[in-house]
Design a protein around this motif. Structure first.
Motif, short mmCIF file in Angstrom:
data_model
loop_
_atom_site.label_atom_id
_atom_site.label_comp_id
_atom_site.label_asym_id
_atom_site.label_seq_id
_atom_site.Cartn_x
_atom_site.Cartn_y
_atom_site.Cartn_z
N SER A 299 0.80 -1.36 -0.03
CA SER A 299 -0.05 0.09 0.11
C SER A 299 1.05 1.21 0.25
CB SER A 299 -0.86 -0.23 1.19
OG SER A 299 -1.86 -1.10 1.23
N LYS A 300 1.99 1.28 0.75
CA LYS A 300 2.82 2.39 0.66
C LYS A 300 4.00 2.29 -0.43
CE LYS A 300 2.06 5.09 4.05
NZ LYS A 300 0.82 4.66 4.40
N TYR A 301 4.15 1.27 -1.25
CA TYR A 301 5.47 0.87 -1.99
C TYR A 301 4.61 0.95 -3.73
CZ TYR A 301 9.60 0.27 0.50
OH TYR A 301 10.59 0.61 1.27
N PHE A 302 3.30 0.68 -3.74
CA PHE A 302 2.79 0.31 -4.92
C PHE A 302 1.65 1.36 -5.15
CE2 PHE A 302 0.58 -1.57 -8.59
CZ PHE A 302 1.75 -1.50 -9.59
N ALA A 303 0.44 1.19 -4.39
CA ALA A 303 -0.68 1.78 -4.54
C ALA A 303 -1.44 1.85 -3.17
CB ALA A 303 -1.48 1.31 -5.64
N GLY A 304 -1.88 2.84 -2.48
CA GLY A 304 -2.53 2.97 -1.32
C GLY A 304 -3.91 2.13 -1.52
N GLY A 305 -4.39 1.97 -2.28
CA GLY A 305 -5.87 1.27 -2.40
C GLY A 305 -5.62 -0.24 -2.38
N LEU A 306 -4.63 -0.60 -2.64
CA LEU A 306 -4.22 -2.27 -2.72
C LEU A 306 -4.80 -2.91 -1.34
CD1 LEU A 306 -0.99 -3.09 -4.32
CD2 LEU A 306 -3.24 -3.72 -4.86
N ARG A 307 -4.27 -2.13 -0.21
CA ARG A 307 -4.46 -2.79 0.99
C ARG A 307 -3.82 -4.09 1.23
NH1 ARG A 307 -3.74 1.32 2.65
NH2 ARG A 307 -4.01 0.17 5.01
N VAL A 308 -2.72 -4.61 0.77
CA VAL A 308 -2.04 -5.71 0.82
C VAL A 308 -0.94 -5.36 1.38
CG1 VAL A 308 -1.31 -7.73 -0.37
CG2 VAL A 308 -3.37 -6.82 -1.15
N GLY A 309 -0.56 -6.25 2.59
CA GLY A 309 0.75 -6.47 3.20
C GLY A 309 1.20 -7.63 3.45
N TYR A 310 2.08 -7.81 4.29
CA TYR A 310 2.50 -9.30 4.72
C TYR A 310 3.54 -9.24 6.16
CZ TYR A 310 6.93 -7.22 2.57
OH TYR A 310 8.02 -6.49 2.05
N LEU A 311 3.53 -10.24 6.56
CA LEU A 311 4.43 -10.37 7.95
C LEU A 311 5.63 -11.62 7.67
CD1 LEU A 311 1.96 -10.45 10.50
CD2 LEU A 311 3.55 -8.70 10.41
N ILE A 312 6.67 -11.07 7.92
CA ILE A 312 7.61 -12.18 8.29
C ILE A 312 7.86 -12.51 9.72
CG2 ILE A 312 10.03 -12.82 7.68
CD1 ILE A 312 10.21 -10.94 5.65
N VAL A 313 7.43 -13.80 10.24
CA VAL A 313 7.61 -13.91 11.68
C VAL A 313 8.52 -15.10 11.87
CG1 VAL A 313 5.05 -13.26 11.62
CG2 VAL A 313 5.47 -15.56 11.42
N PRO A 314 8.84 -15.30 13.15
CA PRO A 314 9.76 -16.56 13.60
C PRO A 314 8.85 -17.61 13.28
CG PRO A 314 9.99 -14.67 15.14
CD PRO A 314 8.96 -14.35 14.33
N LEU A 315 9.28 -18.70 13.07
CA LEU A 315 8.62 -19.94 13.01
C LEU A 315 7.84 -20.26 14.28
CD1 LEU A 315 10.82 -22.46 10.68
CD2 LEU A 315 8.61 -21.47 10.23
N SER A 316 8.55 -20.14 15.28
CA SER A 316 7.87 -20.49 16.63
C SER A 316 6.66 -19.89 16.86
CB SER A 316 8.93 -20.13 17.75
OG SER A 316 9.12 -18.71 17.74
N LEU A 317 6.55 -18.41 16.34
CA LEU A 317 5.31 -17.76 16.42
C LEU A 317 4.10 -17.97 15.21
CD1 LEU A 317 6.71 -14.35 17.35
CD2 LEU A 317 5.94 -16.16 19.07
N ARG A 318 4.46 -18.76 14.24
CA ARG A 318 3.69 -19.08 13.18
C ARG A 318 2.32 -19.42 13.50
NH1 ARG A 318 2.80 -23.74 9.58
NH2 ARG A 318 1.99 -23.10 7.44
#
Length: 455
Positions: A299-318
């Motif tokens: 949303s901040k890198y391509f287009a605000g209306g996308l509303r798509v993001g992601y998380l990278i989390v430790p495997l222990s918290l998946r």
């Protein structure tokens, strides 16, 4: 007066007549708001019954091309004006908006048009993006994100650590609800992203501000608060600090990680704000993947209306994170994710990245004409932090600018608890849609600062 030519057209006459008018309207031969010929005159000129003309006009009205006006006649619809009204924001701030932080819309519309055309030719993809799934999503989507992140972050990313979200704000809310409980403490930078503060306040989490300087969070103060409050999480924006724009130095990053490891504190690394390619550093998640939850957003890198993001989390918290996601929204729209993945693989994301960097450079050159850089450690991103001379304060000055039709964000909006707010404002160089509008806003700010300091 436009008189259609019906020669060579087969089928019912009213359809042939409607088609002839439609072609003229679509080609702009008949302009919007043009009055169509009266039905009796047209029937006489074409040698058809008035009933045929009536049925043709009714067909054109059904297609949304014309509209009758009582007592006036029948007119060609101004469909562009209708679209402008339909897609107009319910709340629209007048004036020059230097408060909103958003990606510049450059070639994204063309990329959207092209990718929707591609999707329309792929039945398998259409069926997949319309179906219902678990929180894990689709294999191809995760694999695409994994490949892109591995290249972008210069480190191997296990795709089991990836979780799609509805943007950065959604990611933060999920983390807070999954890993903390009401009344528990979260450490944050003294000046902090305001919406994260609101998220924590609404969920009754306690925020404790940590001091920071031009190199990032001050390790000694972080150590002190870790001992005193025994927090579960530390939230920070090391790539581009929001709101000041400073970047955490390499040495500070290592010290922060070392302190958090000793005190068993997990780090939320918010990397949502746009960072120019020339200023991107190795993220904390690549250095300390076992204690870092990395938040990214298109949303901040391509287009605000996308509303798509992601998380990278430790495997222990998946497991905990996926459980929180299911409880919150079940899963992210595969249709929106599919669009992002196509842009990641066909080069559109990289192309827009370069476009934004070029336009941003031009806007920073404009900024420097009025406000020379205040620090060598400031990232030339979407926002710029403007310190104010005495006796000005951020709040009073922002109110003055608002009276002049210029909107900014004052330092007080980002202050956590009793952390002393500096006399400063944050402006977004990407809020205005044009450089001329940005220039006008900067001129007003510069004039008002000079005027107040002369009083």
């Amino acid at each position: 007066m436009f008189i259609p030519d019906l020669s060579g057209r087969s089928g019912p006459k009213f359809i042939a007549l409607a088609d002839s008018f439609a072609e003229a309207i679509e080609s702009n031969e008949i302009k919007a708001n043009t009055k169509l010929p009266p039905q009796r005159i047209l029937s006489y000129r074409l040698g058809v019954t008035v009933g045929t003309i009536t049925r043709a006009y009714q067909e054109l009205e059904r297609r949304g091309l014309i509209e009758p006006k009582v007592g006036s006649g029948t007119y060609v619809k101004d469909r562009q004006a209708e679209q402008d009204t339909f897609y107009h924001p319910i709340t629209n701030r007048e004036g020059i908006d230097l408060a909103i932080c958003r990606p510049l819309l450059l070639s994204q519309q063309q990329h959207l048009s092209a990718i929707l055309q591609d999707l329309s030719d792929e039945p398998t993809a259409q069926k997949a993006v319309l179906d219902y799934y678990s929180a894990e999503g689709l294999k191809g989507h995760n694999h695409t994100l994994q490949q892109w992140l591995t290249k972008r972050l210069q480190c191997d990313i296990d795709n089991r650590r990836l979780i799609w979200t509805y943007g950065g704000q959604h990611s933060l809310a999920i983390i807070v609800h999954a890993l903390t409980r009401p009344k528990e403490t979260i450490l944050v930078e003294g000046l902090c992203y305001a919406e994260f503060v609101h998220t924590c306040q609404q969920s009754e989490r306690k925020l404790v501000p940590v001091q920071f300087d031009e190199m990032g969070i001050i390790p000694e103060d972080l150590e002190l608060h870790c001992k005193r409050h025994k927090p579960r999480l530390l939230y920070l924006t090391p790539a581009v600090q929001n709101p000041t724009g400073i970047q955490t130095s390499d040495s500070r990053r290592l010290k922060i990680i070392e302190i958090c490891r000793r005190h068993h504190v997990l780090i939320i690394e918010d990397d949502v704000l746009y960072c120019p390619p020339s200023h991107r550093k190795t993220p904390l998640v690549a250095i300390a993947p076992d204690i870092t939850l990395y938040v990214g957003s298109f949303s901040k890198y391509f287009a605000g209306g996308l509303r798509v993001g992601y998380l990278i989390v430790p495997l222990s918290l998946r497991g905990e994170m996926q459980k929180a996601l299911r409880a919150n929204c079940m899963h992210i729209s595969p249709l929106m994710i599919d669009l992002v993945c196509r842009w990641l693989t066909n080069g559109a994301m990289q192309h827009v990245d370069k476009e934004i960097a070029l336009e941003l450079n031009a806007r920073h050159r404009l900024l420097n004409q009025y406000f020379p850089q205040h620090s060598n450690n400031v990232v030339p991103g979407f926002n710029s932090w403007i310190p104010l001379p005495e006796p000005l304060t951020g709040y009073r000055f922002s109110q003055r600018l608002q009276d002049k039709g210029v909107h900014v964000r004052e330092a007080e909006m980002f202050t956590v608890g009793r952390y002393p707010p500096p006399a400063a404002i944050r402006i977004s160089l990407t809020g205005p849609t044009s450089r001329n509008q940005l220039k006008t806003g900067l001129e007003i700010i510069r004039y008002e600062i000079d005027l107040r300091t002369e009083d």
